[in-house]
Enzyme design. Structure first.
Site, short mmCIF file in Angstrom:
data_model
loop_
_atom_site.label_atom_id
_atom_site.label_comp_id
_atom_site.label_asym_id
_atom_site.label_seq_id
_atom_site.Cartn_x
_atom_site.Cartn_y
_atom_site.Cartn_z
N LEU A 196 0.79 -1.24 0.00
CA LEU A 196 0.00 0.00 0.00
C LEU A 196 0.82 1.28 0.00
O LEU A 196 0.25 2.36 -0.05
CB LEU A 196 -0.93 0.01 1.23
CG LEU A 196 -2.00 -1.08 1.30
CD1 LEU A 196 -2.82 -0.92 2.57
CD2 LEU A 196 -2.90 -1.04 0.07
N HIS A 197 2.16 1.19 0.08
CA HIS A 197 2.95 2.42 0.21
C HIS A 197 2.36 3.31 1.31
O HIS A 197 1.91 4.43 1.04
CB HIS A 197 3.00 3.20 -1.10
CG HIS A 197 4.01 2.71 -2.07
ND1 HIS A 197 4.15 3.23 -3.34
CD2 HIS A 197 4.96 1.74 -1.98
CE1 HIS A 197 5.12 2.60 -3.98
NE2 HIS A 197 5.62 1.69 -3.18
N ALA A 249 -2.31 5.83 -1.37
CA ALA A 249 -2.83 6.15 -2.70
C ALA A 249 -2.26 5.22 -3.76
O ALA A 249 -2.57 5.36 -4.94
CB ALA A 249 -2.52 7.61 -3.06
N HIS A 250 -1.41 4.28 -3.33
CA HIS A 250 -0.78 3.32 -4.26
C HIS A 250 -1.04 1.91 -3.74
O HIS A 250 -0.63 1.58 -2.63
CB HIS A 250 0.74 3.54 -4.34
CG HIS A 250 1.14 4.95 -4.64
ND1 HIS A 250 2.35 5.48 -4.22
CD2 HIS A 250 0.51 5.93 -5.31
CE1 HIS A 250 2.43 6.73 -4.63
NE2 HIS A 250 1.33 7.03 -5.29
N GLN A 251 -1.69 1.11 -4.54
CA GLN A 251 -1.93 -0.29 -4.17
C GLN A 251 -1.34 -1.19 -5.26
O GLN A 251 -1.56 -0.92 -6.44
CB GLN A 251 -3.43 -0.56 -4.01
CG GLN A 251 -4.12 0.33 -2.99
CD GLN A 251 -4.62 1.65 -3.57
OE1 GLN A 251 -5.15 1.68 -4.68
NE2 GLN A 251 -4.47 2.75 -2.84
#
Length: 723
Positions: A479-480, A653-655
């Protein structure tokens, strides 16, 4: 849609005249008292929390929050509505010398109600009270600051120095008009059939099965960074492509720049998606163009050390090939990537100035827009049409080559059949079953091959619902994770002009490295509208929130992002579980401390974190030793369900990685070509195939990987067609 107006779905004002939240009148009365306590006393506050606010809060909560958490809140509100219940959950503070001796929560004076909520925030034993506080606080403040009237205005915005930039709308042909079929415009079932036939897609009707049968070469689920690239490559190779997208289509002239309606329509779960424990809030695009339509434009190439790791450790040769390097070059050219920025906005200038004053390296963030693009609201859709998201690039190429895009169309499962040629353990995918809004009939879309481009949160549940069982599907989700810090810069500080919501969202970045030059975290500027800022910022008291919101326009927010070793899983839509590793927490801690130093060096008079107790320090007149002492207290705190007195909210916001590519079926869900190990003809072409987290904004990596997968697929399919 009237000339000069935003799309009806993105305009301000209430979208419905009735509520379906199911909260009882007594629960609403308690909720109104909670809203009054939480919401700062700005313009409109007194009227708003007594009228529509509690109903709007209840409606959003019932629609978007984790059901178990909503159940807890309902129960707590029921207790608060009675005197005995208030005594049980609030304790002796509700006692009074006057008859009737015990007061219900709505009957208590504001100061006592505030003290109760403050105690709930610190609660370590009865965690349901803390969960109730968290959910009520987030949604109450979000609703208050995102609400707009029919004129798209919120009177509280003036008090906090916020305004939506006025941009003249230019009505012109929408870029995808040639190939788009918007089912929200359907008046009956015949609309879809006639529209498809007009665009050259064969359709037959099965009256017994209440189904439309559609035939094409390739059906793609999802239109984001993966699906959009695949649609372009496959359509340009001469294949008939149908794209299935559950979101709606908007062009530049449709966007409003309004936080509330834009988040509701353009993001998965209206921007309210969280992990099951509520620890991480997750942003993912849910419109035509996917995340590329609403992201912050960062276009960072896959780092060399990541490519080397994937090639050597994961044994995936594609990432060390000239084809992948060429793909990155082509992707950057197609979406117009530039490192030049004519003028930076307030927050990025703060980041740059702080780094330079500390002697730290600050790098330009490449973007897919023009060098003079100065827009702080691209996260709500680019109203200038300058940002070159998938809907303005790859999908335009696709429809210009005959592709058709069905919006408001949600895939339910892939059609898998037994195939003797594939072996006993492997099936063949021959299409997709989908449903559409406003269309009663199901869609059965048959195709030679099927591509899943729904992203890391939606592709795994779809594969599992279709019967696939590979252990890597839905797992290894990265997930960052990010944590935020803030710094306040009064208007008197002329070195840094502007407001927090103005200018390009992400134009500079700083990499935090250890002594061996290994990247521990990256520091970037964050885009936060007033509603997001208020809902994530720690609530210490009503007056404290008022003071903080009046400083919103001159508060810079930076975040630290780590390349996570920890991971999670998503096997059912909307149910996400995730666990940080110890190393992740250490890296985030290091990044947070570096970000605070940057803010201080840039001249902030006050800085702090988003920890629940409002952790902060006044910088003016403070000795360096005191600052360092404060920084030593900054850590990556646990979530609301931890047993610590203080907690925080993480964001993502990154998956990526939830259907990772592997050298064999024990290592991954798909092979090096993106094809599922269990189903021939079923390809995955989105962020879920990435073998691990990459530690930087992933758009270029996703698009380059998708370009390689779809190019190889197009070549294979066209060879099969040769006589």
């Amino acid at each position: 849609m009237k000339e000069g107006e935003a799309h009806p779905l993105l305009k301000g004002g209430s979208k419905s005249t009735s509520y379906s939240h199911g909260f009882s009148p007594s629960q609403i009365q308690s909720l109104a008292a909670v809203c009054e306590t939480l919401i700062p006393p700005l313009t409109l506050a007194d009227d708003f929390h007594n009228s529509s606010c509690p109903h709007e809060v209840a409606e959003l909560m019932a629609k978007r929050a984790v059901p178990k958490a909503v159940l807890i809140v309902r129960l707590v509100l029921s207790f608060l509505s009675s005197r005995l219940g208030t005594l049980l959950v609030c304790g002796l503070i509700c006692l009074d010398w006057r008859w009737p001796l015990v007061r219900s929560f709505p009957e208590l004076p504001l100061k006592k109600r505030e003290a109760i909520l403050q105690r709930w925030s610190r609660e370590t034993f009865l965690l349901p009270l803390r969960i109730s506080f968290l959910l009520l606080k987030i949604i109450s403040l979000y609703v208050f600051f995102s609400w707009t009237d029919e004129n798209s205005n919120n009177p509280a915005w003036k008090a906090i120095g916020y305004e939506v930039e006025s941009i003249e709308r230019q009505r012109k042909e929408r870029p995808l008009a040639k190939g788009i079929i918007e089912t929200m415009n359907a008046k009956d079932d015949s609309f879809l059939k006639e529209s498809l036939i007009q665009k050259g897609i064969p359709v037959t009707e099965d009256p017994n099965g209440n189904t439309y049968k559609i035939t094409c070469d390739v059906v793609i689920v999802g239109s984001g960074c993966g699906g959009g690239v695949a649609a372009s490559v496959l359509a340009k190779s001469g294949l008939k492509v149908v794209v299935v997208e559950k979101g709606h289509y908007f062009a530049a002239q449709d966007y409003s720049g309004l936080e509330g309606s834009s988040m509701e329509e353009l993001y998965e779960s209206g921007g309210m998606l969280t992990t099951q424990d509520g620890k991480i809030m997750i942003l993912a695009g849910a419109t035509v163009g996917g995340g590329s339509s609403v992201n912050w434009s960062a276009c960072i190439r896959t780092p060399d050390y990541i490519l080397k790791e994937w090639c050597t450790e994961k044994k995936l040769r594609i990432f060390n090939s000239s084809e992948y390097q060429s793909a990155m070059d082509f992707v950057c050219e197609r979406i117009g990537v530039t490192e030049t920025c004519v003028e930076e906005g307030f927050q990025n200038r703060v980041l740059r100035m702080g780094c330079e004053n500390l002697g730290l390296k600050v790098e330009p963030a490449p973007r897919n827009c023009s060098a003079d693009h100065y827009c702080g609201s691209c996260c709500y859709g680019c109203r200038r049409g300058d940002k070159k998201g998938t809907e303005n690039t790859w999908l335009v190429d696709a429809v210009n080559n005959g592709a058709v895009i069905l919006t408001g169309c949600e895939a339910e499962r892939f059609i898998l059949v037994n195939d003797d040629d594939c072996g006993k353990a492997r099936k063949r995918c021959v299409g997709v079953i989908a449903k559409q809004e406003n269309v009663g009939k199901k869609l059965e879309i048959g195709a030679r091959v099927v591509v899943s481009g729904g992203g890391s949160l939606l592709t795994p549940p779809l594969l599992i619902a279709s019967g696939l069982e590979n252990n890597n599907i839905g797992r290894n989700l990265h997930l960052h994770p990010v944590l935020f810090v803030w710094g306040y810069f009064p208007d008197s500080q002329m070195e840094v002009k502007g407001k927090s919501y103005e200018g390009g969202i992400l134009t500079s970045l700083h990499q935090v490295k250890d002594q061996d030059s290994n990247v521990q975290a990256i520091v970037e500027a964050a885009s936060m509208g007033p509603a997001a800022f208020a809902s994530l910022f720690p609530w210490v008291s009503r007056r404290e929130m008022e003071e903080r919101m009046t400083k919103y326009a001159r508060t810079a927010v930076l975040f630290a992002l780590s390349r996570d070793e920890g991971s999670g899983c998503v096997v059912k839509r909307g149910e996400i579980r995730y666990w940080l590793s110890g190393a992740d927490k250490e890296n985030l801690k290091t990044g947070l401390r570096e970000a605070l130093r940057i803010l201080i060096a840039a001249g902030a008079v006050e800085v702090g974190t988003f920890r629940s107790d409002g952790q902060k320090i006044r910088c003016e007149g403070t000795k360096n030793a005191e600052v360092e002492e404060f920084l030593e207290t900054v850590t990556a705190a646990g979530g609301a369900r931890s047993r610590s007195e203080y907690w925080t909210i993480y964001c993502s916001a990154h998956q990526m990685g939830s259907c990772r590519m592997g050298a064999n079926e024990e290592e991954g869900a798909v092979d090096e070509n993106g094809e599922c190990w269990e189903a021939k003809g079923l390809f995955v072409c989105d962020a879920s195939v990435l073998p691990s987290a990459i530690g930087v904004n992933p758009m270029i990596t996703i698009q380059s990987t998708a370009y390689c997968i779809s190019t190889a697929l197009a070549n294979s399919l066209n060879k099969q067609r040769l006589p």
